[in-house]
Design a protein around this motif. Structure first.
Motif, PDB file in Angstrom:
ATOM      1  N   THR A  38       0.863  -1.208  -0.059  1.00 55.48           N
ATOM      2  CA  THR A  38       0.117   0.083  -0.031  1.00 55.48           C
ATOM      3  C   THR A  38       0.788   1.253   0.087  1.00 55.48           C
ATOM      4  OG1 THR A  38      -1.596  -1.262   1.321  1.00 55.48           O
ATOM      5  CG2 THR A  38      -1.599   1.476   1.219  1.00 55.48           C
ATOM      6  N   TYR A  39       0.617   2.383  -0.968  1.00 56.76           N
ATOM      7  CA  TYR A  39       1.154   3.533  -1.017  1.00 56.76           C
ATOM      8  C   TYR A  39       0.386   4.245  -1.438  1.00 56.76           C
ATOM      9  CZ  TYR A  39       5.423   0.832  -1.282  1.00 56.76           C
ATOM     10  OH  TYR A  39       6.706  -0.446  -0.904  1.00 56.76           O
ATOM     11  N   SER A  40       0.311   5.588  -0.880  1.00 53.80           N
ATOM     12  CA  SER A  40      -0.265   6.768  -1.006  1.00 53.80           C
ATOM     13  C   SER A  40      -1.919   6.368  -1.150  1.00 53.80           C
ATOM     14  CB  SER A  40      -0.126   7.336  -2.195  1.00 53.80           C
ATOM     15  OG  SER A  40       1.163   7.880  -2.333  1.00 53.80           O
ATOM     16  N   GLY A  41      -2.094   5.398  -0.309  1.00 54.83           N
ATOM     17  CA  GLY A  41      -3.564   5.019   0.162  1.00 54.83           C
ATOM     18  C   GLY A  41      -4.308   4.156  -0.910  1.00 54.83           C
ATOM     19  N   VAL A  42      -3.193   3.609  -2.047  1.00 54.42           N
ATOM     20  CA  VAL A  42      -3.463   2.548  -2.861  1.00 54.42           C
ATOM     21  C   VAL A  42      -2.898   1.106  -2.489  1.00 54.42           C
ATOM     22  CG1 VAL A  42      -3.542   1.894  -5.304  1.00 54.42           C
ATOM     23  CG2 VAL A  42      -3.527   4.318  -4.750  1.00 54.42           C
ATOM     24  N   GLU A  43      -3.833   0.075  -2.598  1.00 54.36           N
ATOM     25  CA  GLU A  43      -3.324  -1.012  -2.173  1.00 54.36           C
ATOM     26  C   GLU A  43      -3.461  -1.926  -3.365  1.00 54.36           C
ATOM     27  OE1 GLU A  43      -5.598  -4.270   0.195  1.00 54.36           O
ATOM     28  OE2 GLU A  43      -3.582  -4.080   1.630  1.00 54.36           O
ATOM     29  N   VAL A  44      -2.220  -2.676  -3.477  1.00 55.03           N
ATOM     30  CA  VAL A  44      -2.216  -3.885  -4.955  1.00 55.03           C
ATOM     31  C   VAL A  44      -1.642  -4.997  -4.136  1.00 55.03           C
ATOM     32  CG1 VAL A  44      -1.207  -4.322  -7.014  1.00 55.03           C
ATOM     33  CG2 VAL A  44      -1.810  -1.761  -6.428  1.00 55.03           C
ATOM     34  N   CYS A  45      -2.382  -5.932  -4.576  1.00 56.51           N
ATOM     35  CA  CYS A  45      -2.018  -7.449  -4.209  1.00 56.51           C
ATOM     36  C   CYS A  45      -1.699  -8.222  -5.399  1.00 56.51           C
ATOM     37  CB  CYS A  45      -3.093  -8.045  -3.543  1.00 56.51           C
ATOM     38  SG  CYS A  45      -3.299  -7.287  -1.906  1.00 56.51           S
ATOM     39  N   GLY A  46      -0.546  -8.928  -5.560  1.00 57.76           N
ATOM     40  CA  GLY A  46      -0.158  -9.571  -6.664  1.00 57.76           C
ATOM     41  C   GLY A  46       0.577  -8.808  -7.576  1.00 57.76           C
ATOM     42  N   GLY A  47       0.769  -9.337  -8.764  1.00 60.04           N
ATOM     43  CA  GLY A  47       1.588  -8.620  -9.811  1.00 60.04           C
ATOM     44  C   GLY A  47       0.848  -7.420 -10.373  1.00 60.04           C
ATOM     45  N   LEU A  48       1.277  -6.676 -11.161  1.00 58.94           N
ATOM     46  CA  LEU A  48       0.829  -5.594 -11.723  1.00 58.94           C
ATOM     47  C   LEU A  48       0.948  -5.912 -13.247  1.00 58.94           C
ATOM     48  CD1 LEU A  48       1.691  -2.434  -9.421  1.00 58.94           C
ATOM     49  CD2 LEU A  48      -0.659  -3.555 -10.026  1.00 58.94           C
ATOM     50  N   THR A  49      -0.026  -5.650 -14.348  1.00 61.64           N
ATOM     51  CA  THR A  49       0.347  -5.570 -15.605  1.00 61.64           C
ATOM     52  C   THR A  49       0.344  -3.809 -16.000  1.00 61.64           C
ATOM     53  OG1 THR A  49      -0.908  -7.507 -15.930  1.00 61.64           O
ATOM     54  CG2 THR A  49      -0.642  -6.376 -17.943  1.00 61.64           C
ATOM     55  N   LEU A  50       1.496  -3.378 -16.579  1.00 63.76           N
ATOM     56  CA  LEU A  50       1.624  -2.081 -16.773  1.00 63.76           C
ATOM     57  C   LEU A  50       1.775  -2.112 -18.215  1.00 63.76           C
ATOM     58  CD1 LEU A  50       4.219  -1.357 -14.067  1.00 63.76           C
ATOM     59  CD2 LEU A  50       1.835  -0.821 -13.876  1.00 63.76           C
ATOM     60  N   ASP A  51       1.109  -0.671 -19.019  1.00 65.66           N
ATOM     61  CA  ASP A  51       1.127  -0.490 -20.229  1.00 65.66           C
ATOM     62  C   ASP A  51       2.594   0.210 -20.425  1.00 65.66           C
ATOM     63  OD1 ASP A  51       1.163   2.106 -19.784  1.00 65.66           O
ATOM     64  OD2 ASP A  51      -1.169   1.991 -20.249  1.00 65.66           O
ATOM     65  N   ALA A  52       3.130   0.550 -21.550  1.00 61.75           N
ATOM     66  CA  ALA A  52       4.304   1.079 -21.841  1.00 61.75           C
ATOM     67  C   ALA A  52       4.491   2.528 -21.174  1.00 61.75           C
ATOM     68  CB  ALA A  52       4.278   1.344 -23.501  1.00 61.75           C
ATOM     69  N   LYS A  53       3.449   3.225 -21.290  1.00 59.56           N
ATOM     70  CA  LYS A  53       3.475   4.594 -20.764  1.00 59.56           C
ATOM     71  C   LYS A  53       3.736   4.210 -19.005  1.00 59.56           C
ATOM     72  CE  LYS A  53       1.046   9.036 -20.056  1.00 59.56           C
ATOM     73  NZ  LYS A  53      -0.198   9.617 -20.524  1.00 59.56           N
ATOM     74  N   GLN A  54       3.050   3.434 -18.301  1.00 52.05           N
ATOM     75  CA  GLN A  54       3.155   3.291 -17.089  1.00 52.05           C
ATOM     76  C   GLN A  54       4.642   2.696 -16.689  1.00 52.05           C
ATOM     77  OE1 GLN A  54      -0.228   0.571 -16.871  1.00 52.05           O
ATOM     78  NE2 GLN A  54      -1.539   1.997 -15.506  1.00 52.05           N
ATOM     79  N   LYS A  55       5.308   1.774 -17.508  1.00 51.73           N
ATOM     80  CA  LYS A  55       6.408   1.186 -17.493  1.00 51.73           C
ATOM     81  C   LYS A  55       7.478   2.390 -17.508  1.00 51.73           C
ATOM     82  CE  LYS A  55       5.616  -3.491 -19.224  1.00 51.73           C
ATOM     83  NZ  LYS A  55       5.797  -4.462 -20.202  1.00 51.73           N
ATOM     84  N   GLN A  56       7.190   3.201 -18.543  1.00 50.02           N
ATOM     85  CA  GLN A  56       8.142   4.448 -18.498  1.00 50.02           C
ATOM     86  C   GLN A  56       8.256   5.235 -17.303  1.00 50.02           C
ATOM     87  OE1 GLN A  56       7.440   7.040 -21.678  1.00 50.02           O
ATOM     88  NE2 GLN A  56       8.852   8.292 -21.314  1.00 50.02           N
ATOM     89  N   CYS A  57       7.070   5.562 -16.738  1.00 46.90           N
ATOM     90  CA  CYS A  57       6.913   5.989 -15.484  1.00 46.90           C
ATOM     91  C   CYS A  57       7.709   5.498 -14.485  1.00 46.90           C
ATOM     92  CB  CYS A  57       5.367   6.369 -15.051  1.00 46.90           C
ATOM     93  SG  CYS A  57       4.953   6.876 -13.438  1.00 46.90           S
ATOM     94  N   VAL A  58       7.630   4.023 -14.192  1.00 44.52           N
ATOM     95  CA  VAL A  58       8.335   3.367 -13.219  1.00 44.52           C
ATOM     96  C   VAL A  58       9.848   3.599 -13.514  1.00 44.52           C
ATOM     97  CG1 VAL A  58       8.989   1.082 -12.377  1.00 44.52           C
ATOM     98  CG2 VAL A  58       6.497   1.692 -12.933  1.00 44.52           C
ATOM     99  N   ARG A  59      10.434   3.489 -14.778  1.00 47.84           N
ATOM    100  CA  ARG A  59      11.780   3.621 -14.950  1.00 47.84           C
ATOM    101  C   ARG A  59      12.105   5.121 -14.601  1.00 47.84           C
ATOM    102  NH1 ARG A  59      10.636   0.697 -19.539  1.00 47.84           N
ATOM    103  NH2 ARG A  59      10.158   2.429 -20.729  1.00 47.84           N
TER     104      ARG A  59
END
Length: 77
Positions: A38-59
């Motif tokens: 959980t970060y910034s009030g968002v909880e995620v369980c398991g793996g995430l499927t990210l699109d290209a724009k989201q992967k760029q954001c992560v990098r």
């Protein structure tokens, strides 16, 4: 969150060669751990499927010093 999984029935051979169902001996329950964060009030369980724009954001976030796990959650919104 931890989920417990247990149960079972084993076969038992009788003196006449027949097989009868008998309850399995009590085995300790297996523990299944779910990867949640959980970060910034968002909880995620398991793996995430990210699109290209989201992967760029992560990098970009990781390059700026954010942990990869947090960047995945932050960029998945």
């Amino acid at each position: 969150m931890t989920k417990l999984i247990a149960a079972g029935v084993a076969g038992v051979a009788t003196a006449f060669g027949a097989v009868a169902a008998a309850p399995a001996q009590a085995a300790p329950p297996q523990r299944v751990t779910v990867d949640c964060r959980t970060y910034s009030g968002v909880e995620v369980c398991g793996g995430l499927t990210l699109d290209a724009k989201q992967k760029q954001c992560v990098r970009q976030a990781v390059d700026q010093g954010m942990s990869e796990r947090r960047a995945e959650v932050e960029c998945s919104r």
